[in-house]
Each structure stands twice: as structure tokens, then as C-alpha cells.
Design a protein around this motif. Structure first.
Motif, mmCIF file in Angstrom:
data_model
loop_
_atom_site.group_PDB
_atom_site.id
_atom_site.type_symbol
_atom_site.label_atom_id
_atom_site.label_comp_id
_atom_site.label_asym_id
_atom_site.label_seq_id
_atom_site.Cartn_x
_atom_site.Cartn_y
_atom_site.Cartn_z
ATOM 1 N N SER A 1 0.904 -1.274 -0.081
ATOM 2 C CA SER A 1 0.197 -0.049 0.118
ATOM 3 C C SER A 1 0.791 1.401 0.039
ATOM 4 O O SER A 1 1.361 1.488 0.954
ATOM 5 C CB SER A 1 -0.939 -0.069 1.204
ATOM 6 N N GLU B 1 0.065 3.537 2.888
ATOM 7 C CA GLU B 1 0.593 3.210 4.243
ATOM 8 C C GLU B 1 2.314 3.557 4.373
ATOM 9 O O GLU B 1 2.702 3.632 5.501
ATOM 10 C CB GLU B 1 0.399 1.707 4.482
ATOM 11 N N SER C 1 -6.062 0.146 6.151
ATOM 12 C CA SER C 1 -5.764 -0.623 4.812
ATOM 13 C C SER C 1 -7.072 -1.379 4.672
ATOM 14 O O SER C 1 -7.713 -1.842 5.553
ATOM 15 C CB SER C 1 -4.558 -1.442 4.381
#
Length: 176
Positions: free
Chosen positions: A23, A26, A75
């Protein structure tokens, strides 16, 4: 986020960070946490969360040593495995901070993250502007402007933690 855990559990010296390495969003959050960790005197241990087995083995291994806490980055994988993560944090008595309120309403300890209702309301303004003829590519990208701190006192009690009155006073919502 680590500061809230530190106010509740001052001896936290190790923090596991559950993240989705794939991600991009992230990655920025993790970098911010890495930058702040030294000022809190904590050592970070990043762990992936690609599947339930990886999550379970990471949290179980991390919890073998004392003075630990957990940060769960937001997420889709975290949401998919939400119940497992909350259950493991509770069973290993790890104080945990999440990035979304749904974790706390599901039994997690603390969340600190963007106020989703505010984001949706601001999104509606964008839709209105587009319907009135503005081009989407002309509209600026906006970061969240409102954040919320949610604390679950029932979970704190189950973990044997006392939440300081000052922290409760700063909370946007306290679940009892």
C-alpha cells in the motif's frame, strides 16, 4: 498515535506496526511513525499482514516479550482481518492503536484517524461542483482536515489499563 499509548502504558518500549507493504498510502504513514519513534523512545517492528497466518504469527511472536504495543495502519487488509487483529491484541494483552473508529467500536482500544463523515461530506461538495460543470482534473486533491480520537473503556478495563482523565477529555468519543 504512539503518544496515546504512551500516556496509558508508559513502559511501552517496543511497538509492532501491522502494515500492508504493497500500500503506497501506508508507506507514508509508516515513514511518519518511523520519524516519531525515537522521540518516544520506542523501537519499531514492522510486520506485514498479507493473510491471517502472517498476522497471527507476527502478533504472537511480538507478544512473547514484554513492554509492547501495537499500531495497525489503515488498509483494506486491516479491515478484512479486523476481528482477528482485535482478538489477538486482546488475547496477548497488547495495547493497540488503530487508524479507524470501526476497530474501536468492534472492541479495539484506541483509534486516531480521519473523521470519515467529514471526508464524505467534503466529497459531496466535489460531486456538486462537478455536476455544476467543473472538470474533475481542475479540483485540488484534499487531505483530511478533521481527525478523531476514540477510546474504548471496556477494552481498557479488560487490559487492566487506567485511561488518564486528560486523555479522556481530549477524546472525541468514549465507548463505555
Amino acid at each position: 498515535m504512539a503518544g496515546a499509548v504512551e500516556e496509558i502504558v508508559p513502559p511501552v518500549k517496543r511497538v509492532a506496526v501491522l502494515r500492508d507493504p504493497a500500500s503506497a498510502g501506508e508507506s507514508g504513514m509508516f515513514t511518519a511513525i518511523q520519524s516519531a519513534a525515537p522521540s518516544f523512545g520506542v523501537v519499531l517492528s514492522p510486520f506485514g499482514m498479507r493473510d491471517a497466518g502472517e498476522i497471527e504469527s507476527a502478533i504472537t511472536a511480538f507478544a512473547r516479550d514484554s513492554n509492547g504495543g501495537l499500531i495497525v495502519l489503515g488498509s483494506s487488509l486491516a479491515n478484512v482481518h479486523r476481528e482477528l487483529i482485535i482478538t489477538l491484541a486482546a488475547s496477548h494483552r497488547l495495547p493497540a492503536v488503530y487508524s479507524d473508529r470501526i476497530f474501536v467500536t468492534s472492541g479495539g482500544l484506541i483509534s486516531y484517524g480521519p473523521n470519515r463523515i467529514d471526508q464524505f461530506q467534503r466529497g459531496a461538495v466535489y460531486v456538486d461542483r462537478i455536476l455544476k460543470g467543473e472538470k474533475p482534473f481542475d479540483l485540488p486533491v484534499q487531505a483530511p482536515t478533521k481527525y478523531e480520537l476514540i477510546i474504548n473503556l471496556k477494552t481498557a478495563k479488560a487490559l487492566g489499563l487506567d485511561i488518564p482523565a486528560a486523555l479522556l477529555a481530549r477524546a472525541d468519543e468514549v465507548i463505555e
